[in-house]
Design a protein around this motif. Structure first.
Motif, PDB file in Angstrom:
ATOM      1  N   VAL A 212       0.845  -1.206   0.000  1.00 39.01           N
ATOM      2  CA  VAL A 212       0.000   0.000   0.000  1.00 39.01           C
ATOM      3  C   VAL A 212       0.874   1.247   0.000  1.00 39.01           C
ATOM      4  O   VAL A 212       0.638   2.205  -0.762  1.00 39.01           O
ATOM      5  N   LEU A 213       1.914   1.239   0.814  1.00 36.77           N
ATOM      6  CA  LEU A 213       2.825   2.384   0.902  1.00 36.77           C
ATOM      7  C   LEU A 213       3.521   2.621  -0.438  1.00 36.77           C
ATOM      8  O   LEU A 213       3.579   3.755  -0.931  1.00 36.77           O
ATOM      9  N   ALA A 214       4.005   1.539  -1.048  1.00 36.40           N
ATOM     10  CA  ALA A 214       4.698   1.652  -2.332  1.00 36.40           C
ATOM     11  C   ALA A 214       3.750   2.178  -3.399  1.00 36.40           C
ATOM     12  O   ALA A 214       4.111   3.057  -4.197  1.00 36.40           O
ATOM     13  N   LEU A 215       2.527   1.666  -3.414  1.00 35.79           N
ATOM     14  CA  LEU A 215       1.526   2.103  -4.402  1.00 35.79           C
ATOM     15  C   LEU A 215       1.207   3.584  -4.234  1.00 35.79           C
ATOM     16  O   LEU A 215       1.127   4.343  -5.216  1.00 35.79           O
ATOM     17  N   THR A 216       1.054   4.014  -2.990  1.00 36.36           N
ATOM     18  CA  THR A 216       0.767   5.426  -2.695  1.00 36.36           C
ATOM     19  C   THR A 216       1.896   6.310  -3.208  1.00 36.36           C
ATOM     20  O   THR A 216       1.657   7.347  -3.842  1.00 36.36           O
ATOM     21  N   LEU A 217       3.127   5.901  -2.945  1.00 40.62           N
ATOM     22  CA  LEU A 217       4.284   6.698  -3.383  1.00 40.62           C
ATOM     23  C   LEU A 217       4.354   6.783  -4.906  1.00 40.62           C
ATOM     24  O   LEU A 217       4.614   7.850  -5.469  1.00 40.62           O
ATOM     25  N   VAL A 218       4.089   5.673  -5.567  1.00 44.01           N
ATOM     26  CA  VAL A 218       4.125   5.655  -7.041  1.00 44.01           C
ATOM     27  C   VAL A 218       3.046   6.568  -7.597  1.00 44.01           C
ATOM     28  O   VAL A 218       3.297   7.359  -8.511  1.00 44.01           O
ATOM     29  N   LEU A 219       1.835   6.490  -7.024  1.00 53.36           N
ATOM     30  CA  LEU A 219       0.726   7.336  -7.494  1.00 53.36           C
ATOM     31  C   LEU A 219       1.048   8.823  -7.308  1.00 53.36           C
ATOM     32  O   LEU A 219       0.803   9.641  -8.191  1.00 53.36           O
ATOM     33  N   ARG A 220       1.621   9.125  -6.146  1.00 55.23           N
ATOM     34  CA  ARG A 220       1.982  10.531  -5.874  1.00 55.23           C
ATOM     35  C   ARG A 220       3.037  11.010  -6.850  1.00 55.23           C
ATOM     36  O   ARG A 220       3.013  12.161  -7.319  1.00 55.23           O
ATOM     37  N   LEU A 221       3.983  10.123  -7.170  1.00 55.74           N
ATOM     38  CA  LEU A 221       5.035  10.474  -8.120  1.00 55.74           C
ATOM     39  C   LEU A 221       4.433  10.746  -9.496  1.00 55.74           C
ATOM     40  O   LEU A 221       4.790  11.723 -10.166  1.00 55.74           O
ATOM     41  N   ILE A 222       3.494   9.890  -9.905  1.00 55.89           N
ATOM     42  CA  ILE A 222       2.844  10.061 -11.214  1.00 55.89           C
ATOM     43  C   ILE A 222       2.089  11.386 -11.254  1.00 55.89           C
ATOM     44  O   ILE A 222       2.184  12.151 -12.209  1.00 55.89           O
ATOM     45  N   ILE A 223       1.346  11.662 -10.174  1.00 55.02           N
ATOM     46  CA  ILE A 223       0.567  12.918 -10.108  1.00 55.02           C
ATOM     47  C   ILE A 223       1.504  14.117 -10.176  1.00 55.02           C
ATOM     48  O   ILE A 223       1.257  15.091 -10.891  1.00 55.02           O
ATOM     49  N   LEU A 224       2.640  14.019  -9.467  1.00 53.07           N
ATOM     50  CA  LEU A 224       3.620  15.107  -9.455  1.00 53.07           C
ATOM     51  C   LEU A 224       4.187  15.355 -10.854  1.00 53.07           C
ATOM     52  O   LEU A 224       4.285  16.507 -11.316  1.00 53.07           O
ATOM     53  N   ILE A 225       4.503  14.274 -11.540  1.00 57.42           N
ATOM     54  CA  ILE A 225       5.058  14.389 -12.895  1.00 57.42           C
ATOM     55  C   ILE A 225       4.022  15.000 -13.841  1.00 57.42           C
ATOM     56  O   ILE A 225       4.319  15.922 -14.598  1.00 57.42           O
ATOM     57  N   LEU A 226       2.792  14.493 -13.733  1.00 57.06           N
ATOM     58  CA  LEU A 226       1.722  15.015 -14.598  1.00 57.06           C
ATOM     59  C   LEU A 226       1.462  16.481 -14.299  1.00 57.06           C
ATOM     60  O   LEU A 226       1.220  17.279 -15.216  1.00 57.06           O
TER      61      LEU A 226
ATOM     62  N   LEU B 250       4.091  18.507 -15.843  1.00 59.55           N
ATOM     63  CA  LEU B 250       3.900  18.576 -17.297  1.00 59.55           C
ATOM     64  C   LEU B 250       2.710  19.469 -17.669  1.00 59.55           C
ATOM     65  O   LEU B 250       2.448  19.684 -18.835  1.00 59.55           O
ATOM     66  N   GLY B 251       1.999  19.914 -16.658  1.00 55.81           N
ATOM     67  CA  GLY B 251       0.899  20.827 -16.880  1.00 55.81           C
ATOM     68  C   GLY B 251      -0.398  20.163 -17.283  1.00 55.81           C
ATOM     69  O   GLY B 251      -1.260  20.783 -17.893  1.00 55.81           O
ATOM     70  N   VAL B 252      -0.509  18.909 -16.992  1.00 55.48           N
ATOM     71  CA  VAL B 252      -1.742  18.199 -17.349  1.00 55.48           C
ATOM     72  C   VAL B 252      -2.941  18.772 -16.584  1.00 55.48           C
ATOM     73  O   VAL B 252      -4.015  18.954 -17.119  1.00 55.48           O
ATOM     74  N   PHE B 253      -2.718  19.078 -15.336  1.00 59.26           N
ATOM     75  CA  PHE B 253      -3.842  19.581 -14.514  1.00 59.26           C
ATOM     76  C   PHE B 253      -4.025  21.102 -14.635  1.00 59.26           C
ATOM     77  O   PHE B 253      -5.115  21.602 -14.610  1.00 59.26           O
ATOM     78  N   HIS B 254      -2.907  21.835 -14.772  1.00 63.88           N
ATOM     79  CA  HIS B 254      -2.979  23.306 -14.902  1.00 63.88           C
ATOM     80  C   HIS B 254      -2.107  23.722 -16.065  1.00 63.88           C
ATOM     81  O   HIS B 254      -0.938  24.062 -15.875  1.00 63.88           O
ATOM     82  N   PRO B 255      -2.637  23.700 -17.323  1.00 69.21           N
ATOM     83  CA  PRO B 255      -1.805  24.046 -18.485  1.00 69.21           C
ATOM     84  C   PRO B 255      -1.196  25.435 -18.344  1.00 69.21           C
ATOM     85  O   PRO B 255      -1.889  26.393 -18.018  1.00 69.21           O
ATOM     86  N   LYS B 256       0.140  25.515 -18.550  1.00 69.41           N
ATOM     87  CA  LYS B 256       0.839  26.790 -18.349  1.00 69.41           C
ATOM     88  C   LYS B 256       0.564  27.785 -19.478  1.00 69.41           C
ATOM     89  O   LYS B 256       0.576  28.984 -19.289  1.00 69.41           O
ATOM     90  N   ASP B 257       0.317  27.225 -20.693  1.00 68.04           N
ATOM     91  CA  ASP B 257       0.116  28.134 -21.832  1.00 68.04           C
ATOM     92  C   ASP B 257      -1.313  28.613 -21.950  1.00 68.04           C
ATOM     93  O   ASP B 257      -1.644  29.423 -22.791  1.00 68.04           O
ATOM     94  N   HIS B 258      -2.147  28.105 -21.078  1.00 64.88           N
ATOM     95  CA  HIS B 258      -3.545  28.538 -21.132  1.00 64.88           C
ATOM     96  C   HIS B 258      -3.704  29.841 -20.357  1.00 64.88           C
ATOM     97  O   HIS B 258      -3.351  29.935 -19.212  1.00 64.88           O
ATOM     98  N   GLN B 259      -4.167  30.875 -21.063  1.00 69.83           N
ATOM     99  CA  GLN B 259      -4.370  32.168 -20.398  1.00 69.83           C
ATOM    100  C   GLN B 259      -5.801  32.619 -20.601  1.00 69.83           C
ATOM    101  O   GLN B 259      -6.393  32.380 -21.657  1.00 69.83           O
ATOM    102  N   GLU B 260      -6.306  33.280 -19.605  1.00 75.99           N
ATOM    103  CA  GLU B 260      -7.665  33.813 -19.696  1.00 75.99           C
ATOM    104  C   GLU B 260      -7.663  34.991 -20.686  1.00 75.99           C
ATOM    105  O   GLU B 260      -6.739  35.810 -20.677  1.00 75.99           O
ATOM    106  N   PRO B 261      -8.652  35.062 -21.562  1.00 76.70           N
ATOM    107  CA  PRO B 261      -8.709  36.226 -22.486  1.00 76.70           C
ATOM    108  C   PRO B 261      -8.902  37.519 -21.702  1.00 76.70           C
ATOM    109  O   PRO B 261      -9.583  37.533 -20.688  1.00 76.70           O
TER     110      PRO B 261
END
Lengths: 185, 102
Positions: free
Chosen positions: B71-85, B88-99
C-alpha cells in the motif's frame, strides 16, 4: 559430557556451546514429549510441538538465566503455552480419540506408544481432556512425569500448598466426572 | 472417632482410589528414537538451522507487513505520477491564459 549438571550445561549452552545444549536436550526430551503427547493425544503433534519447545529454548537460552526457575520448569512452561496455542488453533477440529489414533497412525517406530487399547483408558483420557487446562497439566505432571508438588508448583507458578489443594479438587472432580460417564455409558 | 476424621476419610478414600486408577493407566511413552536423533542433530548443527519454524502468529505479521508495504509503495508511485503530470501541466496548463476583458 552427559555427567555435567544443568547449571554448567546451561552456562555453556548460553555461550553458544551446541553440545551443552544437546546434553540438556537429551535429558529432557522424553519428559517434554510425554507431557505434550498426553495433552494433544497423537504422536505427530507431539513431535512437532516438542521440536518447537526445544527450538524456542535454544533461541532464548540466554534470557532463561535470569528467570529463577529450574530449566525443566522453563521447558514445561514453554510446552504448556505451545499446547494452549495448539488447542486454540485446533478448537474447531474434533480431537481424534487416542484409541482410534493408534489404529490410524500406528508406526513401528513407536513400540512403547502401543498402549493396550482399552475402553477404560480411552474414557479416562477423554474425561481428563475435558478438565480445565491447568488441571490437565497437573495430572500429567503428577502421574506421567511423576513430579513432586514443589516441582509442579515451580512449573505452574503456584505454591506447593496451592498445588496440593488443586490436586485434591482435581481428583475429586475427575472421580465425579467418571462416575457420570460410567452411569451414562 | 471424631466427625472430622470421618470427613477426612471420606475425602482420602476417593482420592486414593483415583490415584491408583491414574497410576495404573497413565504410563509414560517413549518418543520415536529417529525423531529424537533427527531433532538433536538439527538443534546442535550450525546456527542457521536453529531458527524456530514460523508460527501462525509470525505468518499474520508477515502478511500484514507485505500488505502495508505494498500500500505504501503504491501510494508513493501514485503521488510520483501525479507530481510528474502536474509538472507537465496536465492539470494546470501553463500556456492557457484567460482572455483579456475589455
Amino acid at each position: 559430557m552427559l555427567e555435567i549438571n544443568d547449571e554448567t550445561a546451561l552456562e555453556e549452552a548460553a555461550q553458544g556451546n551446541a553440545d551443552a545444549f544437546g546434553v540438556l536436550y537429551e535429558r529432557y526430551v522424553g519428559r517434554i514429549y510425554n507431557y505434550i503427547y498426553y495433552r494433544t493425544g497423537n504422536p505427530y503433534d507431539a513431535e512437532d510441538l516438542t521440536s518447537r519447545v526445544f527450538y524456542r529454548a535454544s533461541s532464548h537460552i540466554q534470557q532463561y538465566r535470569n528467570m529463577g526457575v529450574p530449566f525443566s520448569a522453563w521447558l514445561y512452561r514453554i510446552a504448556h503455552n505451545l499446547v494452549a496455542n495448539w488447542h486454540r488453533d485446533n478448537s474447531r477440529h474434533q480431537e481424534v480419540p487416542l484409541e482410534d489414533d493408534y489404529q490410524l497412525q500406528h508406526r513401528s517406530e513407536h513400540p512403547e506408544m502401543k498402549l493396550e487399547r482399552n475402553e477404560e483408558l480411552e474414557m479416562l483420557l477423554n474425561t481428563i481432556r475435558k478438565l480445565p487446562a491447568d488441571r490437565q497439566q497437573l495430572i500429567i505432571l503428577k502421574f506421567v512425569d511423576h513430579l513432586s508438588n514443589a516441582e509442579v508448583g515451580q512449573i505452574m507458578g503456584r505454591s506447593e500448598g496451592a498445588v496440593k489443594s488443586l490436586y485434591h479438587r482435581t481428583l475429586l472432580t475427575l472421580r465425579e466426572d467418571l462416575e457420570k460417564t460410567d452411569s451414562t455409558g | 472417632m471424631r466427625e472430622t476424621d470421618h470427613r477426612n476419610e471420606d475425602l482420602i478414600e476417593p482420592i486414593s482410589g483415583m490415584e491408583n486408577r491414574l497410576q495404573m493407566r497413565l504410563t509414560p511413552v517413549r518418543p520415536d528414537p529417529e525423531f529424537v536423533d533427527r531433532l538433536r542433530k538439527r538443534l546442535t548443527s550450525p546456527p542457521d538451522t536453529m531458527l524456530e519454524p514460523p508460527t501462525g502468529f509470525f505468518n499474520i505479521f508477515l502478511v500484514l507487513g507485505i500488505v502495508s508495504g505494498s500500500v505504501l509503495a503504491l501510494t508513493l508511485v501514485l503521488r510520483l505520477i501525479i507530481l510528474i503530470l502536474d509538472e507537465l501541466g496536465v492539470f494546470h496548463p501553463k500556456d492557457h491564459q484567460e482572455p483579456l476583458a475589455f
